[in-house]
Motif scaffolding. Structure first.
Motif, mmCIF file in Angstrom:
data_model
loop_
_atom_site.group_PDB
_atom_site.id
_atom_site.type_symbol
_atom_site.label_atom_id
_atom_site.label_comp_id
_atom_site.label_asym_id
_atom_site.label_seq_id
_atom_site.Cartn_x
_atom_site.Cartn_y
_atom_site.Cartn_z
ATOM 1 N N LYS A 178 27.180 87.814 85.120
ATOM 2 C CA LYS A 178 25.721 87.871 85.201
ATOM 3 C C LYS A 178 25.332 87.040 86.419
ATOM 4 C CE LYS A 178 25.309 87.881 80.162
ATOM 5 N NZ LYS A 178 24.891 87.078 78.989
ATOM 6 N N SER A 197 27.786 83.413 83.582
ATOM 7 C CA SER A 197 26.657 83.453 84.515
ATOM 8 C C SER A 197 27.014 82.738 85.808
ATOM 9 C CB SER A 197 25.424 82.783 83.895
ATOM 10 O OG SER A 197 24.967 83.508 82.770
ATOM 11 N N ARG A 239 17.137 93.407 97.886
ATOM 12 C CA ARG A 239 16.523 94.242 96.832
ATOM 13 C C ARG A 239 17.433 95.370 96.358
ATOM 14 N NH1 ARG A 239 13.997 94.959 101.596
ATOM 15 N NH2 ARG A 239 14.014 97.024 102.591
ATOM 16 N N VAL A 262 22.716 85.604 89.248
ATOM 17 C CA VAL A 262 21.332 85.279 89.563
ATOM 18 C C VAL A 262 21.278 84.799 91.008
ATOM 19 C CG1 VAL A 262 19.366 83.772 89.053
ATOM 20 C CG2 VAL A 262 20.802 84.642 87.180
ATOM 21 N N LYS A 286 22.491 94.895 93.034
ATOM 22 C CA LYS A 286 22.235 94.953 91.590
ATOM 23 C C LYS A 286 22.576 93.629 90.912
ATOM 24 C CE LYS A 286 22.663 99.949 91.229
ATOM 25 N NZ LYS A 286 23.350 101.095 90.575
ATOM 26 N N VAL A 287 21.752 92.619 91.200
ATOM 27 C CA VAL A 287 21.819 91.321 90.536
ATOM 28 C C VAL A 287 20.395 90.915 90.191
ATOM 29 C CG1 VAL A 287 23.909 90.655 91.800
ATOM 30 C CG2 VAL A 287 21.656 89.993 92.698
ATOM 31 N N ASP A 288 20.260 89.866 89.375
ATOM 32 C CA ASP A 288 18.923 89.351 89.061
ATOM 33 C C ASP A 288 18.435 88.488 90.218
ATOM 34 O OD1 ASP A 288 18.895 90.556 86.563
ATOM 35 O OD2 ASP A 288 19.793 88.824 85.575
ATOM 36 N N ARG A 289 17.271 88.809 90.751
ATOM 37 C CA ARG A 289 16.678 88.023 91.834
ATOM 38 C C ARG A 289 15.533 87.186 91.260
ATOM 39 N NH1 ARG A 289 14.171 91.460 95.293
ATOM 40 N NH2 ARG A 289 14.431 93.219 93.879
ATOM 41 N N VAL A 290 15.579 85.886 91.514
ATOM 42 C CA VAL A 290 14.584 84.978 90.942
ATOM 43 C C VAL A 290 13.880 84.231 92.064
ATOM 44 C CG1 VAL A 290 14.220 82.943 89.498
ATOM 45 C CG2 VAL A 290 15.879 84.690 88.804
#
Length: 269
Positions: free
Chosen positions: A143, A120, A158, A145, A161-165
């Motif tokens: 992974k 991560s 947006r 973030v 292609k990653v996790d946006r927190v």
């Protein structure tokens, strides 16, 4: 980005099209891929890679010869020397198999296993460099973030292609990261950078901690870390400035490329 082999196999099965699975089963010496590398070949497409170049061209040619025929599965042994138009000097054994529905399940299971073991990376800050870094890391086996308290900055990423927190508690996010994670700290606030970095150091579970900044910022942060009792050995592991100083170009995309290389060296060993 190399096309996803499982997606190509799914399309083939949906229309009952033939395909061949090429797998590296043995390697010796210097080779472009490792054992287990796979390539899916159809009459007009391929996905995955066993190393590219003439080696892959030979494998694709052999696989397409098998398509539509009742030929048996076969094995190829290729020496990567002058005779094959390559100079790696190693040797590879390839298994060529007619594709079946069972191969789709195997590919999907393998993909799930690979994703489960991916390290991560937490990018703390979705400004120019944070977004550029997220884009650079998106196709890599991590992974990722991307975290920020500013919704408008996260929204600019947006399409990455990653996790946006979106978080108002960035320190807690850093503290809760899985052991073995990497952290890149580049928020809009030096004070917040210091708090996040200190939290990562106090957990003592990160494999990489990088902070954007200058020599002056590095010196000030080290002083602050010592003041809260963080051991010197941990402080010395902090990478600051991120990306090194050999390249003077400060455009976000350049910094992102340099930091991505640092992360690959730190995590993919």
């Amino acid at each position: 980005m190399t096309p996803d082999p499982s997606k190509l196999v799914s399309r083939c099965l949906a229309v009952d099209a033939a395909f061949v699975i090429v797998t590296v089963t043995e390697t010796a010496g210097s080779t472009p891929r490792e054992r287990g590398a796979m390539l899916v070949v159809t009459a007009d497409a391929s996905a995955g890679t066993i190393g590219g170049g003439r080696l892959e061209w030979q494998a694709i040619e052999a696989a397409r010869t098998m398509l539509g025929k009742a030929s048996k599965n076969r094995t190829m042994s290729i020496t990567l020397g002058p005779d094959s138009g390559q100079c790696c000097g190693g040797r590879m054994t390839l298994r060529l198999q007619h594709g079946t529905r069972g191969h789709l399940a195997a590919l999907q299971r393998r993909g799930q296993e690979d994703r489960a073991t991916q390290p991560s990376i937490f990018i703390h800050g979705a400004g120019h460099v944070g977004r550029a870094l997220a884009a650079a890391l998106a196709p890599l086996p991590f992974k990722v973030v991307l975290a920020d308290s500013r919704a408008e900055e996260l929204d600019l990423a947006r399409d990455v292609k990653v996790d946006r927190v979106l978080t108002q508690t960035p320190v807690a996010l850093a503290e809760a990261a899985p052991a073995g994670s990497a952290h890149v700290v580049l928020t809009h606030s030096h004070a917040l950078d210091s708090l996040i970095a200190a939290a990562v150091l106090e957990t003592d579970t990160a494999r990489y901690l990088g902070i954007i900044g200058s020599k002056t910022k590095k010196a000030l942060f080290r002083k602050a870390f010592r003041a809260v009792g963080i051991p010197e050995a941990r402080i010395k592991q902090v990478v600051c400035p991120i990306g090194g100083n050999a390249v003077r170009d400060k455009r976000p995309e350049v910094i992102a490329a340099l930091v991505a290389a640092e992360l690959v060296r730190a995590l993919l060993v």
